[in-house]
Every structure is written in structure tokens, then in C-alpha cells.
Design a protein around this motif. Structure first.
Motif, PDB file in Angstrom:
ATOM      1  N   PRO A  22       0.805  -1.230   0.000  1.00 13.76           N
ATOM      2  CA  PRO A  22       0.000   0.000   0.000  1.00 13.76           C
ATOM      3  C   PRO A  22       0.831   1.271   0.000  1.00 13.76           C
ATOM      4  CG  PRO A  22       0.110  -0.892   2.215  1.00 13.76           C
ATOM      5  CD  PRO A  22       0.889  -1.841   1.336  1.00 13.76           C
ATOM      6  N   ARG A  72       3.045   2.093   6.118  1.00 11.00           N
ATOM      7  CA  ARG A  72       1.822   1.505   5.561  1.00 11.00           C
ATOM      8  C   ARG A  72       2.019   0.015   5.291  1.00 11.00           C
ATOM      9  NH1 ARG A  72       0.073   6.242   1.190  1.00 11.00           N
ATOM     10  NH2 ARG A  72       0.320   7.999   2.633  1.00 11.00           N
ATOM     11  N   ALA A 101       0.554  -3.193   7.565  1.00 17.87           N
ATOM     12  CA  ALA A 101      -0.204  -4.241   6.868  1.00 17.87           C
ATOM     13  C   ALA A 101       0.375  -5.620   7.177  1.00 17.87           C
ATOM     14  CB  ALA A 101      -0.197  -3.981   5.368  1.00 17.87           C
ATOM     15  N   ASP A 155      -6.066  -5.294   5.722  1.00 19.92           N
ATOM     16  CA  ASP A 155      -5.981  -4.625   4.427  1.00 19.92           C
ATOM     17  C   ASP A 155      -6.111  -3.120   4.613  1.00 19.92           C
ATOM     18  OD1 ASP A 155      -6.078  -3.831   1.809  1.00 19.92           O
ATOM     19  OD2 ASP A 155      -7.776  -5.093   1.249  1.00 19.92           O
ATOM     20  N   ALA A 156      -5.233  -2.359   3.961  1.00 19.68           N
ATOM     21  CA  ALA A 156      -5.254  -0.898   4.090  1.00 19.68           C
ATOM     22  C   ALA A 156      -6.592  -0.312   3.665  1.00 19.68           C
ATOM     23  CB  ALA A 156      -4.120  -0.286   3.260  1.00 19.68           C
ATOM     24  N   LEU A 206      -9.008   0.572   6.483  1.00 19.26           N
ATOM     25  CA  LEU A 206      -8.556   1.464   7.558  1.00 19.26           C
ATOM     26  C   LEU A 206      -9.135   2.862   7.477  1.00 19.26           C
ATOM     27  CD1 LEU A 206      -4.735   0.561   7.730  1.00 19.26           C
ATOM     28  CD2 LEU A 206      -6.637  -0.420   9.047  1.00 19.26           C
ATOM     29  N   ARG A 209      -5.258   4.734   6.873  1.00 13.82           N
ATOM     30  CA  ARG A 209      -4.351   4.036   5.954  1.00 13.82           C
ATOM     31  C   ARG A 209      -3.103   4.868   5.659  1.00 13.82           C
ATOM     32  NH1 ARG A 209      -8.306   3.846   0.886  1.00 13.82           N
ATOM     33  NH2 ARG A 209      -9.754   3.684   2.652  1.00 13.82           N
ATOM     34  N   PRO A 211      -0.987   4.620   9.971  1.00 15.42           N
ATOM     35  CA  PRO A 211      -1.674   3.909  11.051  1.00 15.42           C
ATOM     36  C   PRO A 211      -1.065   4.155  12.419  1.00 15.42           C
ATOM     37  CG  PRO A 211      -1.199   2.447   9.191  1.00 15.42           C
ATOM     38  CD  PRO A 211      -0.435   3.706   8.957  1.00 15.42           C
ATOM     39  N   HIS A 261      -0.881  -7.496   3.542  1.00 13.81           N
ATOM     40  CA  HIS A 261      -1.614  -7.890   4.741  1.00 13.81           C
ATOM     41  C   HIS A 261      -1.820  -9.403   4.826  1.00 13.81           C
ATOM     42  CE1 HIS A 261      -4.702  -7.760   1.637  1.00 13.81           C
ATOM     43  NE2 HIS A 261      -5.515  -8.429   2.434  1.00 13.81           N
TER      44      HIS A 261
END
Length: 495
Positions: A243, A251, A255, A261-262, A265, A269, A272, A469
Motif C-alpha cells: 500500500p 503503511r 499491513a 488490508d489498508a 482502515l 491508511r 496507522p 496484509h
């Protein structure tokens, strides 16, 4: 500005109200602080110039506009100027300096402070009325609850820069409901693993690691000779969808560690670590701690960067080893070399009294690459044929990529020699920033490489693709350390 927002008449009225309210609000604050309206006007224009120039530089390098979550990078740029200023460009930096100089000249030399500054019949009364108007505009714009998609390009085009910053800032106050695959273990799995000899686990997030040989056939195959051998012996390997592009390491990092999964979020995202992790997120590290692992993070950079010193205990790490554990003599270029990180991991495993999980975040291949200079031997050592003009960044990148390749070989040897079973998970966090090289050779698709290696792989595994992720979950499942998870965590085609 890039991307260009719609004309204000084509935007929603609420976004125009937010833009005007923010502009007036900043103006009011500056006039109250300075007492000079023209100085305040010039200073605000200079500030807006800075934001637009930073935005345009970010779009050029990272393909993403400036978002609210980026504002703390201004202080990071002061503490770590080498990571940021070169991407803004010396011309833009000079333009910002000139803008602020003009503002100071206008304010201090050409405009006196009015005598009735604090009189209700003078400046204070006028500013109070403007403050009321700014508050009304912000209230009207905010109550409309403009829809943000969290696709920064679309949102800037639709809402405008200031309105999108406002929406992203308010959206950060909401914590999404997240389901992590690392929330816990079942009693059956815990019982089974209690009597098993848990393997040492080493995960490497290799800075800007991807295979550039497809960009230019003149790159020597042996640049990644050791990594290629590892792939032939791997439990799994292939392309990794991450991501991030060019930067924003956290990022991909989050993940991998969270298994989330971004796309789920929301606004978190973009970083985080700013707010989300403080609400409590199960991670790979916290999951392995439940199984009896000692969890260690190794990152040869100041622990305060990205607030990792505060964040990593929340993510389940027992120990964080930062730049203070490395010496100046271990630098390769401007950063600590990958070989030094491999040696540190070997020391940790050598002194381990039980199963250890080591998560290493390397730095050697971190940009800006164009600040380093290729030497005479680089072209001969890294290419079969001379690259086209503009590929100096690529040459520097390949030089450091050899170090990453050497690190992979060292880790394989270390893990193969341990008395306890051991496994390696390796991946790149994003592709590097090499604008001129991409102009000459074409842009990569943004995917990086991953592999999962363990002792005793019987036959080469066919390559396949994963999301960042999904990688840690796949790793643990290969090793029998995690049960099957739902399809939302592993996409079709993943192991």
C-alpha cells in the motif's frame, strides 16, 4: 497545484465554505499575533505556497497529494532533513525562503502596528467580526459532512486542498472496527504447539526492495544471485502488492504486522501509527508472544522516527533495537548497512534461550538515491551493458541491492546453523524513488518481491501473488503456527 482542483464554482458549496473559513481563520490568528494585517496576509500566502510546493513534490515523487496526516512531516523534515528536503528541490526550497522573506519585509519594515490594535472600535473589533464569519463558514461546511473517498487525488480534485485537509483531519477521530487474524489462538492450537519445538522466526522488511532486472535487460543477473537461490529453495515466493509507492514505509509495515488490508482502515491508511495503534490492534508480534516467543524489532535509525519507540510496545514487541546499537563504522553510504543488521540478528539468535521472533526494518537502500555518486567500477560490476542517461539513481540502488542480497545469504546461513528449527520471511516495503530512471526505462507496477524460506523445503514452489496484509498469515500457516483464516484475510489464489 497538482492535481488541479475543480474550479470553485464547480465544487459543493460546503467545500467552498470550508476553504473560505479555514483561510479566514488562519488570517485572524495571524493578525491577532502580529497586529499587522498586510504582514498576516503575506505570511498566509507564503504558508499556502509552502503547502502547495510540498504537495506538488509529493505528487511527483510518490504519486499522491498532500494529506492531513502528512503535516507532522514538517517537523520530521527539521529533524531528518536528508530524508525530505532533496525531494522538495532546491528551487522550491528557495522559493519558499523568498516568500517568507518578502512576508517579513512587508510586515516589519513597511507596515506599522495600529495604535487602536486592541480597541473594539479598531482592529480588535474588525478581527472579531472576521473570526465570527470564519466560524460560521466552518460550521456550515462541516455540518454538510462532505463525503471523502480517501483516494487523495479524487478528493483534492472534488473538494479542493483545504477542504480535503479538513475532512481528513476530522475523519481521523473515528476508529474503524477492525478484525485482525492475530486476535488469538484456539485452545486446540495452543495445546498442540505447547509440546512442539517452536522455530525461530525472522522477518525482514527490506528497504525499497524489488527486482529491477525487468526494467533494463542490461542489469547483471547476479545482482540478486543469493535471493534467486533462496527462491529456488523457498516454501513460497512471488510478487507482493503493497500500500505504498516510493515511501510511507509504515503503511506496508502495519499491513504485514496487523494482517489488515489498508482499504479497511479509512483515513488511517495514510499513517496507522498516528492514532490507530493506540486503540489496541492485535498483531503478529502479540500473537507470537501468546505462543511463548520473545519478540524483537531491529531498525538502525532513531527510535523516535514514526514514533516507533512509543508504538512498538503497543504492537507487542518486547525489545526495540535502534540506531544506538550500531556504530558509524557500520554505515554503507549515509545509513547503517544491511550486513550490520544481519550480524545483529545473528547475535540475537545466538544468545536466545527460547523461540525468538525478530522483525528487521533495513535502511541502507533508503533514498534520496540521487545524493550519492556512482563510482567508476559500478557500471562494470552491475551492468552487462551501459545504461541510458539518467540512470545514476538506478546504479546507486543496484549497489545497495547487492548488500540486501548478501544479507539474505547471511540470514540463510545463520538460520540453517541454529539448533532450533528456523524460518525467514523477506519482503520489500515499496519500490524506490528513481524518477529519471523511470522516465528512461518505464515505471514499475509498484509491486515488490517476497519469499518464505524454511529448512527442508522439498521442491521449488511456483510463484504467486499476495497482498502485504496476507503475507504474515501465509507464513504462519506454512509453518503450522496458525489455523485457517477467513477469505477476507487471504484472497483467492493465496496459499
Amino acid at each position: 497545484m497538482t492535481p488541479r482542483p475543480r474550479h470553485w464554482r464547480a465544487r459543493a458549496r460546503a467545500s467552498v465554505a470550508l476553504h473560505a473559513g479555514i483561510w479566514l481563520g488562519v488570517f485572524v490568528v495571524l493578525v491577532l499575533a502580529l497586529g499587522r494585517p498586510w504582514f498576516a496576509l503575506a505570511a498566509e500566502l507564503a504558508l499556502l505556497l509552502l503547502v502547495v510546493l510540498v504537495n506538488n513534490a509529493k505528487v511527483k515523487s510518490l504519486r499522491e497529494p498532500f494529506v492531513f496526516q502528512d503535516y507532522e512531516y514538517f517537523t520530521d523534515a527539521i529533524r531528518h532533513p536528508r530524508l525530505y528536503i532533496p525531494f522538495l528541490g532546491w528551487g522550491n526550497a528557495a522559493a519558499v525562503a523568498v516568500g517568507f522573506t518578502v512576508a517579513v519585509v512587508v510586515g516589519l519594515w513597511l507596515e506599522p502596528v495600529p495604535k487602536d490594535r486592541w480597541a473594539w472600535s479598531g482592529q480588535l473589533g474588525a478581527i472579531t467580526m472576521l473570526a465570527g464569519l470564519a466560524a460560521l463558514l466552518l460550521l456550515v461546511g462541516h455540518r454538510a459532512q462532505l463525503v471523502a473517498t480517501f483516494d487523495p487525488v479524487r478528493d483534492v480534485q472534488k473538494l479542493g486542498l483545504l477542504a480535503s485537509l479538513w475532512r481528513y483531519g476530522w475523519a481521523e477521530r473515528v476508529m474503524p472496527a477492525l478484525g485482525s487474524p492475530f486476535a488469538g489462538t484456539t485452545n486446540a492450537l495452543a495445546s498442540r504447539l505447547a509440546s512442539a519445538e517452536l522455530p525461530h522466526l525472522v522477518a525482514v522488511q527490506s528497504e525499497s526492495f524489488f527486482d529491477p532486472r525487468s526494467l533494463f535487460l542490461g542489469i547483471r543477473d547476479d545482482v540478486l544471485a543469493e535471493f534467486d537461490q533462496l527462491k529456488d529453495q523457498a516454501l513460497a515466493h512471488g510478487r507482493l502488492t503493497v500500500p505504498a509507492w516510493g515511501a510511507n514505509t509504515v503503511r506496508s509495515e502495519f499491513a504485514f504486522l496487523s494482517g489488515i488490508d489498508a482499504a479497511t482502515l479509512g483515513v488511517h491508511r495514510f499513517n496507522p501509527y498516528r492514532k490507530l495503534v493506540h486503540s489496541g490492534v492485535p498483531t503478529l508480534a502479540s500473537y507470537l508472544k501468546q505462543l511463548g516467543y520473545r519478540t524483537v524489532c531491529v531498525h538502525p535509525y532513531p527510535a523516535s522516527f514514526y514514533r516507533r519507540s512509543q508504538v512498538y510496545p503497543l504492537l507487542g514487541f518486547d525489545e526495540f533495537i535502534d540506531i544506538r546499537s550500531f556504530s558509524q563504522g557500520q554505515r554503507v553510504g549515509p545509513y547503517t548497512g544491511d550486513v550490520a543488521v544481519a550480524q545483529k540478528i545473528a547475535d540475537i539468535l545466538k544468545n536466545a534461550t527460547g523461540p525468538v521472533f525478530v522483525f528487521a526494518i533495513t535502511m541502507e537502500n533508503h533514498g534520496p538515491l540521487h545524493l550519492e555518486t556512482p563510482n567508476e567500477d559500478d557500471v562494470a560490476n552491475l551492468y552487462n551493458q551501459k545504461p541510458p542517461p539518467g540512470c545514476g539513481d538506478l546504479t546507486i540502488y543496484l549497489r545497495h541491492l547487492r548488500s540486501a542480497d548478501q544479507m539474505a545469504a547471511m540470514l540463510k546461513a545463520t538460520l540453517a546453523a541454529t539448533a532450533r528449527p528456523a524460518s525467514l520471511c523477506w519482503y520489500g516495503d515499496h519500490v524506490p524513488i528513481m524518477e529519471l530512471a523511470y522516465q528512461a526505462l518505464g515505471e514499475p507496477d509498484g509491486q515488490t518481491e517476497f519469499l518464505i524460506w524454511g529448512r527442508g523445503a522439498s521442491s521449488p514452489a511456483p510463484p504467486h501473488s499476495l497482498g502485504a496484509h496476507q503475507l504474515a498469515v501465509s507464513w504462519l500457516r506454512y509453518l503450522g503456527l496458525m489455523e485457517a483464516v477467513s477469505s477476507q484475510n487471504l484472497s483467492e489464489g493465496s496459499p
